[in-house]
Motif scaffolding. Structure first.
Motif, mmCIF file in Angstrom:
data_model
loop_
_atom_site.group_PDB
_atom_site.id
_atom_site.type_symbol
_atom_site.label_atom_id
_atom_site.label_comp_id
_atom_site.label_asym_id
_atom_site.label_seq_id
_atom_site.Cartn_x
_atom_site.Cartn_y
_atom_site.Cartn_z
ATOM 1 N N ASN A 26 0.259 11.840 -7.863
ATOM 2 C CA ASN A 26 -0.717 12.909 -7.738
ATOM 3 C C ASN A 26 -2.097 12.372 -8.121
ATOM 4 N N LYS A 27 -2.604 11.452 -7.299
ATOM 5 C CA LYS A 27 -3.880 10.793 -7.599
ATOM 6 C C LYS A 27 -4.662 10.603 -6.314
ATOM 7 N N THR A 28 -5.898 10.129 -6.444
ATOM 8 C CA THR A 28 -6.693 9.840 -5.254
ATOM 9 C C THR A 28 -6.754 8.330 -5.053
ATOM 10 N N TYR A 29 -6.430 7.901 -3.859
ATOM 11 C CA TYR A 29 -6.397 6.476 -3.524
ATOM 12 C C TYR A 29 -7.474 6.173 -2.489
ATOM 13 N N LEU A 30 -8.122 5.029 -2.653
ATOM 14 C CA LEU A 30 -9.100 4.600 -1.656
ATOM 15 C C LEU A 30 -8.533 3.369 -0.964
ATOM 16 N N LEU A 31 -8.228 3.516 0.329
ATOM 17 C CA LEU A 31 -7.675 2.412 1.097
ATOM 18 C C LEU A 31 -8.811 1.726 1.842
ATOM 19 N N ALA A 33 0.844 -1.205 0.000
ATOM 20 C CA ALA A 33 0.000 0.000 0.000
ATOM 21 C C ALA A 33 0.875 1.249 0.000
ATOM 22 N N ILE A 34 1.884 1.236 0.856
ATOM 23 C CA ILE A 34 2.735 2.419 0.991
ATOM 24 C C ILE A 34 3.508 2.719 -0.288
ATOM 25 N N SER A 35 3.994 1.662 -0.938
ATOM 26 C CA SER A 35 4.765 1.941 -2.151
ATOM 27 C C SER A 35 3.856 2.357 -3.309
ATOM 28 N N THR A 36 2.578 1.935 -3.260
ATOM 29 C CA THR A 36 1.654 2.314 -4.336
ATOM 30 C C THR A 36 1.265 3.790 -4.263
ATOM 31 N N ILE A 37 1.077 4.260 -3.028
ATOM 32 C CA ILE A 37 0.537 5.611 -2.841
ATOM 33 C C ILE A 37 1.644 6.641 -2.993
ATOM 34 N N CYS A 38 1.877 7.108 -4.211
ATOM 35 C CA CYS A 38 2.986 8.036 -4.403
ATOM 36 C C CYS A 38 2.701 9.088 -5.449
ATOM 37 N N ILE A 85 -7.030 0.271 -3.012
ATOM 38 C CA ILE A 85 -6.012 -0.535 -2.340
ATOM 39 C C ILE A 85 -6.716 -1.259 -1.194
ATOM 40 N N GLU A 86 -6.429 -2.544 -1.041
ATOM 41 C CA GLU A 86 -7.167 -3.295 -0.019
ATOM 42 C C GLU A 86 -6.263 -3.881 1.046
ATOM 43 N N LEU A 87 -6.748 -3.820 2.305
ATOM 44 C CA LEU A 87 -6.113 -4.534 3.412
ATOM 45 C C LEU A 87 -7.196 -5.444 3.982
ATOM 46 N N PRO A 88 -7.293 -6.669 3.461
ATOM 47 C CA PRO A 88 -8.454 -7.498 3.779
ATOM 48 C C PRO A 88 -8.394 -8.236 5.116
ATOM 49 N N VAL A 89 -7.250 -8.247 5.794
ATOM 50 C CA VAL A 89 -7.197 -8.980 7.073
ATOM 51 C C VAL A 89 -6.648 -8.109 8.192
ATOM 52 N N ARG A 90 -6.955 -8.520 9.414
ATOM 53 C CA ARG A 90 -6.445 -7.778 10.557
ATOM 54 C C ARG A 90 -4.919 -7.952 10.669
#
Ligand code: ADP
Ligand code: ZN
Ligand code: ZN
Length: 724
Positions: A208-213, A201-206, A366-371
């Motif tokens: 000038n765009k809008t990201y939905l986590l 997630a961190i490397s993707t978000i870089c 961007i998805e974080l599907p687990v705890r």
């Protein structure tokens, strides 16, 4: 040189640019606050532009009298934002500029806080007579401590001694600015190793765009936010992070303070005037580079923004409902594009609007599907309260919840009981079959209005007689209203007289730090039951909570707008996320009168995507947002005849839009507002639902019609959260 000035006044007639002469000796710059002559008096204004030529008769222009301060309080970015908001939200320029400054600054009430600090004059040859005991003691004290504040010295040795030492030149005086900091005390820094998904997630978000986590509760979103911010700070940039309500998320705050220390500035309404002003100044000067706060922190006076984060992006509180009305998402989008930086929206339950944008490719998902700790989400058991009634239990709690509570108490653990009262509206419900009175035209639940004993639709204004008998099953057991926290506490006490019960709602948290006190006590009490409203729904991380009870899940389901199902799904997910966060497995008991409603099926399986698909389909078929736009224009005035006439004339013009856009206007009507009179003003409204293709044009035309006709400014709302 000439200046274009916006006058800091609320009148519609003054909402334009005025020109003034800039006196040669005045070091005026764009963005500065100035004092200008206006009519017979002097008032404050903002310079929004400087130019060599003026548009008016120079002889009629007056010179600027003085500068309010020697810096530009409004930075260039904010001037661009002002223009954007004026266009997008139909707001007055002065009211926008006011958003950019702490109100204390505008009113000139708050100043920096200074204290006087004394130290020994090392150049002085100190000779004190034996009788001057206090003075000698004070000198000894200063030798040891190097310096001390005036109040410290005066308390210890008396004001006379301090004065005498100063007059003899033995001690030196110094003014020291005190920063009033809202968050003090030490915080622990937790060091966690990021998992693969967080890293990705961190490397993707870089860009000038809008990201939905989209990350489930406990997936470690906060950790992602902190790393991203750290990355930007190391590049010399700043960051803005918004949270729905600071008082409800004390843990996020302390985590940030622990990691970033003085770099963090807080901006929210819970601060004292002095605190808010100081925090604002620290951001303005660049001393602090991370602004954290509720909605208004999006206007933080930061330069060179490297990332903007909106946590819990689905929350209603991001939309300002009082004047000036705006949606924080729009402002964040503007600032991110202005600074060419990423905008990150985070949530366990994204708004349908945002998820739809991600689906259309406008946002990057961007998805974080687990705890993060690998724990399963707690199991959600749905309890049918109509069955309970049939079985002779007419209490607030199902037998399931009572037995689960008993088990929690036995095991010396903790439970949270959640009562859903957000946007509390009372609807009528049959206690036998669960039937809810709905509008025949709009398919939203009707709201009971006590004053005239009628049921009303808050969407179209239609009124209905109060139900005496259920049209579905014929029962007369029809109830209106909801249970409150107090009632719930009472009932638990009768069942479990010895267990400790804490209550958290608006009534118990009105004093400063009350939230924290209740949460601290909860943390340290075993066993314990915490009863609360949505205040207990988010953010909290209590390891001993093994049970969450949702008393009346349906409450938010039958609110009167198209977002109510979505809101219910979000709330259930949030509250459920409080259980089972450490060793022991958690459980959720969800009580409902509508157990077969699709929202419960999806929520109990933590199936956001399934829910979204269903909800998207319903909205598309019914052409509700995000597949259409709802526009409400609210007229309010103390003179009822005036508003009614105004409404009529505007509506007569607005109706012509139907000819101009024959296929675009799905619905349009003029009516009294559901709350007919508020703060002594009579309220009328035009309500419109339009297709998206020409929504901007229609909105603009409608605004022009209304603006021309009205002597005051009008309230324009887009997809309003409630229509009261
Ligand atoms: P969210 O904001 O997504 O609900 P949090 O950021 O609050 O989740 O994280 C939940 C818990 O998991 C916190 O106690 C946090 O310290 C912990 N955590 C976060 N990332 C990790 C990780 N990579 N490894 C272990 N624990 C983590
Ligand atoms: Zn019925
Ligand atoms: Zn209706």
């Amino acid at each position: 040189m000439y200046a274009e000035v916006i006058i800091d006044q609320d009148a519609k007639a003054l909402d334009k640019v005025f020109e003034y002469i800039v006196p040669e000796e005045l070091p005026a710059r764009v963005g500065m606050r100035v004092i200008v002559p206006f009519g017979a008096r002097y008032i404050q204004g903002f310079i929004i532009a400087l130019k060599e030529n003026c548009n008016y008769d120079v002889k009629k222009l007056k010179p600027i009298k003085s500068l309010v301060e020697d810096f530009s309080a409004i930075k260039p970015e904010m001037l661009s934002l002002m223009r954007f908001m004026a266009e997008k939200n139909h707001l007055k320029l002065a009211s926008i500029l006011r958003l950019f400054l702490p109100s204390e600054m505008r009113e000139g009430k708050v100043k920096e806080l200074f204290v006087t600090r004394y130290s020994l004059n090392l150049k002085a040859d100190i000779q004190l007579s034996k009788s001057a005991k206090k003075q000698q003691e004070a000198v000894e004290y200063l030798k040891e401590k190097t310096s001390a504040t005036s109040s410290e010295l005066c308390t210890l040795f008396g004001a006379g001694a301090v004065k005498a030492l100063f007059e003899k030149g033995y001690i030196l005086k110094e003014r020291e600015q005190v920063i009033r900091s809202p968050l003090s005390g030490k915080q622990d820094l937790k060091n966690v190793k990021l998992n693969v998904m967080q890293e990705k997630a961190i490397s993707t978000i870089c860009e000038n765009k809008t990201y939905l986590l989209h990350g489930v509760t406990g997936s470690g979103k906060t950790e992602v936010y902190m790393h991203l911010i750290e990355k930007e700070l190391s590049k010399g940039k700043s960051a803005i992070m918004l949270v729905p309500e600071i008082s409800l998320t004390p843990q996020i705050m302390s985590n940030f303070k622990a990691r970033f220390g003085e770099k963090v500035a807080l901006l929210h309404s819970g601060l004292s005037a002095g605190e808010r002003f100081d925090e604002w100044k620290r951001l303005f000067s660049g001393e602090a580079t991370i602004a954290i706060g509720a909605r208004s922190a999006i206007f933080a006076p930061l330069d060179n923004v490297g990332i903007i984060i909106i946590d819990e992006e689905h929350e209603q509180s991001y939309i300002s409902e009082s004047n000036p009305r705006y949606d924080t998402h729009d402002i964040a989008e503007f600032r991110a594009r202005f600074n060419s930086c990423p905008l990150l929206l985070g949530s366990a339950t994204p708004s349908v609007e945002s998820y739809e944008k991600a689906k259309q490719g406008e946002y990057i998902l961007i998805e974080l599907p687990v705890r993060a700790n690998g724990k399963e989400m707690p199991k959600i058991q749905i309890v049918d309260m109509i069955n309970e009634l049939r079985a002779g239990n007419s209490g607030i709690f199902s037998s399931q919840l009572v037995s689960d509570l008993a088990s929690v108490i036995n095991r010396k653990k903790q439970a949270m009981i959640f009562i859903n009262r957000r946007g509390y509206a009372s609807f009528m419900r049959c206690r036998e079959c669960g039937y809810i009175a709905k509008c025949s035209d709009c398919d939203v639940s009707l709201v009971y209005h006590r004053e005239d004993n009628r049921l009303k639709c808050h969407y179209c204004g239609k009124q209905f007689k109060v139900l005496e008998k259920c049209p579905q099953c014929g029962s007369e057991n029809i109830k209106q209203g909801a249970v409150g926290t107090e009632k719930v506490v009472q009932e638990i006490k009768t069942i479990f007289p010895d267990v400790k019960i804490l209550r958290m709602d608006n009534d118990t948290t009105s004093t400063k730090n009350a939230h924290q006190k209740i949460l601290d006590e909860f943390k340290n009490t075993l066993p314990c039951i915490l009863v609360g409203t949505q205040m207990i729904a988010k953010g909290h991380d209590f390891e001993n909570v093994v049970l969450v009870g949702i008393v009346d899940a349906d409450q938010s389901l039958y609110q009167t707008d198209y977002r109510s199902t979505e809101r219910t799904f979000g709330l259930i997910t949030q509250v459920s996320g409080r259980a089972g966060r450490s060793q022991e497995e958690g459980k959720v008991v969800l009580q409902t009168y509508a157990p077969r409603h699709y929202v419960y099926k999806f929520a109990s399986n933590y199936d956001y995507k399934g829910f979204f698909k269903k909800e998207e389909n319903i909205r598309e078929v019914a052409t509700f947002p995000p597949f259409s736009r709802i526009i409400r224009v609210l007229f309010a005035d103390t003179d009822e005849n005036y508003v009614r006439d105004l409404l009529k004339s505007c509506y007569n013009n607005a109706i012509k839009l139907k000819e101009k856009y024959p296929d675009e206007i799905i619905y349009m009507d003029a009516m009294k507002s559901p709350i007919k009179r508020m703060q002594n003003k009579f309220r009328y409204q035009i309500l419109m639902r339009v297709r998206l293709a020409h929504a901007d044009e229609i909105e603009k035309d409608l605004f022009e019609i209304v603006d021309k006709a009205s002597k005051n400014s009008v309230f324009f709302e887009i997809n309003p959260q409630n229509l009261s």
